[in-house]
Design an enzyme around this catalytic site. Sequence first.
Site, PDB file in Angstrom:
ATOM      1  N   VAL A  67      -5.977  -5.393   3.507  1.00  0.00           N
ATOM      2  CA  VAL A  67      -5.911  -6.806   3.137  1.00  0.00           C
ATOM      3  C   VAL A  67      -5.189  -7.556   4.244  1.00  0.00           C
ATOM      4  O   VAL A  67      -4.085  -7.170   4.649  1.00  0.00           O
ATOM      5  CB  VAL A  67      -5.163  -7.000   1.789  1.00  0.00           C
ATOM      6  CG1 VAL A  67      -4.964  -8.479   1.496  1.00  0.00           C
ATOM      7  CG2 VAL A  67      -5.929  -6.336   0.651  1.00  0.00           C
ATOM      8  N   ALA A 112      -0.402  -8.244   6.751  1.00  0.00           N
ATOM      9  CA  ALA A 112      -1.525  -7.417   6.305  1.00  0.00           C
ATOM     10  C   ALA A 112      -0.964  -6.141   5.683  1.00  0.00           C
ATOM     11  O   ALA A 112       0.238  -5.863   5.778  1.00  0.00           O
ATOM     12  CB  ALA A 112      -2.429  -7.076   7.485  1.00  0.00           C
ATOM     13  N   LYS A 113      -1.799  -5.406   5.028  1.00  0.00           N
ATOM     14  CA  LYS A 113      -1.379  -4.097   4.497  1.00  0.00           C
ATOM     15  C   LYS A 113      -2.631  -3.289   4.230  1.00  0.00           C
ATOM     16  O   LYS A 113      -3.700  -3.846   3.967  1.00  0.00           O
ATOM     17  CB  LYS A 113      -0.606  -4.288   3.181  1.00  0.00           C
ATOM     18  CG  LYS A 113       0.277  -3.129   2.818  1.00  0.00           C
ATOM     19  CD  LYS A 113       1.587  -3.174   3.561  1.00  0.00           C
ATOM     20  CE  LYS A 113       2.472  -1.997   3.246  1.00  0.00           C
ATOM     21  NZ  LYS A 113       3.794  -2.143   3.878  1.00  0.00           N
ATOM     22  N   GLY A 114      -2.498  -1.965   4.284  1.00  0.00           N
ATOM     23  CA  GLY A 114      -3.635  -1.110   3.991  1.00  0.00           C
ATOM     24  C   GLY A 114      -3.214   0.029   3.100  1.00  0.00           C
ATOM     25  O   GLY A 114      -2.018   0.300   2.914  1.00  0.00           O
TER      26      GLY A 114
END
Length: 424
Positions: A67, A112-114
């Site tokens: 995201v 962001a992050k995953g």
Amino acid sequence: MLATTPLLDEETNPWTSAAMRFDQAAARLRLDDGMCKVLKSAAREITVHIPVQLDDGRIEVFTGYRVQHSIARGPGKGGVRYAPDVSLDEVRALAAWMTWKCAVVNIPFGGAKGGVICDPKLLSDGELERITRRYTAELMDAIGPERDVPAPDVGTNAQTMAWIMDTYSMHARHATTAVVTGKPMELGGSRGRSEATGRGCMIVTLKALQRLGLDPASTRVVIQGFGNVGGMAARLMSQAGFKIISIVEYDAAVYNPRGLNIDALLKHRNETGSIADFPEAENINKDEGLYQVCDVLIPAATENVITSHNAHKIRAKILCEGANGPTTAVADEILAEKKIFVIPDILANAGGVTVSYFEWVQDRQGYFWNEKLVNDRLEEIMVDSFDAVVSFADKHEGINNRTAAYMLALDRVASAIRTRGLYA
Ligand code: NAD
């Protein structure tokens, strides 16, 4: 006091918690509805299904997310989490948190992050490598030094970053070290990165002590979590003269009123697998660990450990949030009533992303800094950011440090969006 005690599930949902803090700060800033809509929604959410051959020959399909909440101030920045309970809601909330954190310390990144839904404890190194490489290949067009720069988070580490860097580089046809941070030193990692989050916690705690007129040598510190953040904070703070009177882990807690010998405790944990039964300390009830009388409490383990159900039991003067989201939004009110000086997570643990930024800069320059330069520049950013947050809270009636940090961050991101304008 709170009229009713909320349901814990509702209170601890990361997306709800992030939204509550956002709404408070946005209302105080009088952000217009349109800007609130922009800042509340993620710019991009990607879901990938990753087919992987397991060691026993079977094929399994794992679900992964990335995201990108905001890229208004620069490329996305944020970790990749491997855990069985990863969800899109959680990744969304963590991505937004990264936007605010990068803005609080004023580094040129968005958020962001995953995550990949998997249990790294049950997977071999080969399986983890295949998951990581396929996940990276699926995200090839979305990540990159100018687009979005992943880093380690829960369940991933420097080796994971090396696999991402290699996979990305093979597709790009040239070595691209700046695509990830938190890499091994030999692949363009930065000196000082592994200590950075703990060091940042120490720097902001020293600033808080100065403000409250306390002296590190007589400061009693309790730390929950003895991993990267908590372990480093404990080591650096004990070297700086603080008394680390207690360490609380998931399986045990130890206490020594004269201050623990942190290097000896790390050695004991390495040898025995637990901090329990450390000869130079007393075992205490781990479930009561957070509630000890102390000057500084550093929750550095996991989220939602201070809630409306236990915040009234905290007996510290300063709460320095080493972990992400250790305190729920509802618990904030209780801590404020108790006049606890809170250094919120998006400031307190921002030392890690700050040195990640330095890593990205060094990789792009192809010129590496010595450790002193890294630490000096980290200190400058943490001190400036602390001063900015605390003076903002001082100047505005009814604003605590957390709301001040969110207000500064929202204002910086909103201002970048306004200045860029909305592209057709
Ligand atoms: P880690 O896995 O290295 O360490 C976490 C430690 O906490 C482990 O020793 C674990 O046993 C312990 N722990 C877990 N649950 C616990 C519980 N309920 N009670 C007591 N102890 C418990 O992880 P880390 O990298 O130190 O990260 C800790 C927190 O800090 C996370 O919230 C993470 O998102 C946040 N954070 C980490 C960094 C970083 O640079 N590593 C940066 C910013 C924020």
